[in-house]
Design a protein around this motif. Structure first.
Motif, PDB file in Angstrom:
ATOM      1  N   HIS A 145    -109.309  26.092  42.018  1.00 24.15           N
ATOM      2  CA  HIS A 145    -110.160  27.132  42.102  1.00 24.15           C
ATOM      3  C   HIS A 145    -108.688  27.681  42.888  1.00 24.15           C
ATOM      4  CE1 HIS A 145    -113.535  24.764  42.578  1.00 24.15           C
ATOM      5  NE2 HIS A 145    -114.203  25.237  41.461  1.00 24.15           N
ATOM      6  N   TYR A 193    -114.781  24.807  33.954  1.00 24.57           N
ATOM      7  CA  TYR A 193    -114.781  23.202  33.688  1.00 24.57           C
ATOM      8  C   TYR A 193    -114.133  21.938  33.097  1.00 24.57           C
ATOM      9  CZ  TYR A 193    -117.281  24.849  38.317  1.00 24.57           C
ATOM     10  OH  TYR A 193    -117.164  25.811  39.233  1.00 24.57           O
ATOM     11  N   ALA A 200    -120.115  28.904  40.734  1.00 22.27           N
ATOM     12  CA  ALA A 200    -119.353  28.771  39.474  1.00 22.27           C
ATOM     13  C   ALA A 200    -120.434  30.498  39.243  1.00 22.27           C
ATOM     14  CB  ALA A 200    -120.640  27.778  38.366  1.00 22.27           C
ATOM     15  N   GLN A 259    -122.987  26.378  31.046  1.00 22.73           N
ATOM     16  CA  GLN A 259    -122.892  26.817  32.833  1.00 22.73           C
ATOM     17  C   GLN A 259    -123.186  24.870  33.685  1.00 22.73           C
ATOM     18  OE1 GLN A 259    -120.204  27.205  34.533  1.00 22.73           O
ATOM     19  NE2 GLN A 259    -120.415  29.294  34.990  1.00 22.73           N
ATOM     20  N   ILE A 286    -120.515  21.646  34.604  1.00 14.39           N
ATOM     21  CA  ILE A 286    -121.160  21.022  35.420  1.00 14.39           C
ATOM     22  C   ILE A 286    -121.452  19.893  35.848  1.00 14.39           C
ATOM     23  CG2 ILE A 286    -121.407  21.019  37.540  1.00 14.39           C
ATOM     24  CD1 ILE A 286    -121.518  24.390  36.971  1.00 14.39           C
ATOM     25  N   GLY A 316    -120.355  25.280  41.850  1.00 13.29           N
ATOM     26  CA  GLY A 316    -118.890  25.208  41.694  1.00 13.29           C
ATOM     27  C   GLY A 316    -117.814  24.682  42.647  1.00 13.29           C
TER      28      GLY A 316
END
Length: 329
Positions: free
Chosen positions: A113, A135, A161, A172, A176, A202
């Motif tokens: 990140h 991702y 996230a 999303q 993940i 996240g």
């Protein structure tokens, strides 16, 4: 220098030191001995402050504006870095960076990140909050590393996230979840390090590995202290109590068996000696990769799956019945 709330005693001492040095530069009075005494006092005060940090104070340190981010560590650790972009599906997510790096002759696929070092860059990087394409980009790079038998290193530092409606529209949760499934079965070594904030899905989206480490002044939790406080007390005013209740510090994570080790930081935090911190991080990553490469692919994957299978506490049917009975009373 930026001082946090609990560092106020240090701020006052540094102000005194600066004034003394100015007097010494003017040459009116010899202040060399006084400067030495004050520097020793600063050193001792720093040791005292950092010897027993609370959970909330570690959260504050993990967010320090001068704390190094992924790209800094990559530049310091590697001789050469080739950044790779895009998920080959939607676009290139700037909140997650990744590419091939040379760590003293060892080629590693580093993914992490990136928050941004100033206001403009933070907006550009979406404050380190990745969208699904971030991702998916990470997974694409991991599968590329697998194809060429290159180990993977993931650097985690995110407040979570991205929760926007467009991220949900593009899947999303699926992105993940897919990463977790694929990382569990990846044929190459995976080393994950929490270098700052490790919040919720996240973080775990690039956080499943053979070895998982946390830097000393970081946190790892399903929710941030502020969000936990707002849910339980309907206010952010109880974030310190929430941080303690969540048990999110590296010491707690190691005690629970959720991480493998803690990487010590220079006194005062990683931002006080970033070059030294980069050396410590590189040493840990190289050591872990070397150990993991000695294992066969089958043994490594089996050990990885077993590592996560034993996490958590399971109650018996009798214990569940007693708990239900107590709740009904």
């Amino acid at each position: 220098m930026v001082f946090l709330d609990f560092e106020k005693p240090l701020e006052k001492l540094y102000e005194q030191l600066e004034k003394l040095k100015q007097v010494g530069e003017e040459g009116i009075v010899d202040v060399s001995e006084t400067v030495k005494e004050l520097e020793n006092k600063i050193k001792n005060t720093r040791k005292e402050i950092y010897s027993n940090l609370t959970g909330w104070q570690k959260v504050q340190l993990s967010r320090h504006p001068e704390r190094p981010y992924t790209l800094y560590y990559i530049r310091e650790m590697s001789r050469k870095f080739v950044e790779l972009h895009g998920d080959r599906c939607f676009k290139d997510d700037k909140a997650i960076v990744g590419g091939l790096a040379n760590l003293d002759g060892q080629t590693v696929m580093i993914i992490g990140h990136q928050k941004g070092v100033n206001t403009k860059m933070r907006q550009y990087r979406n404050f380190g909050m990745a969208n699904p394409e971030g991702y998916r980009k990470a997974l694409r790079l991991m599968k590329m590393a697998e194809r060429f038998d290159i180990p993977v290193a993931c650097l985690i530092d995110t407040p979570g996230a991205y929760p926007g409606i467009e991220a949900e529209e593009r899947g999303q949760a699926e992105a993940i979840a897919r990463n977790l499934l694929e990382m569990a079965q990846l044929k190459v070594p995976i080393v994950c390090v929490v270098i700052g904030e490790g919040a919720s899905g996240g973080a775990i989206g690039i956080g499943l590995g053979d070895r998982v480490y946390m830097m000393e002044n970081t946190w790892y939790s399903v929710i941030s202290p502020e969000s936990c406080s707002s849910i339980l007390w309907h206010s952010w005013d109880y974030k310190e109590q929430a941080a303690e209740a969540l048990k999110l510090t590296p010491d707690h994570m190691l005690e629970f068996g959720l991480i493998d080790d803690i990487i010590k930081e220079p006194l005062g935090g990683a931002h006080t000696a970033p070059e030294e911190m980069a050396k410590l991080l590189k040493r840990q990553i190289k050591k872990a990769i070397s150990e993991l490469q000695e294992m066969s692919v089958e043994d490594r994957i089996e050990a990885r799956i077993n590592k996560y299978a034993v996490m958590g506490v399971y109650g018996t049917a009798e214990e569940d019945s007693l708990m239900t009975e107590k709740e009904n009373q």
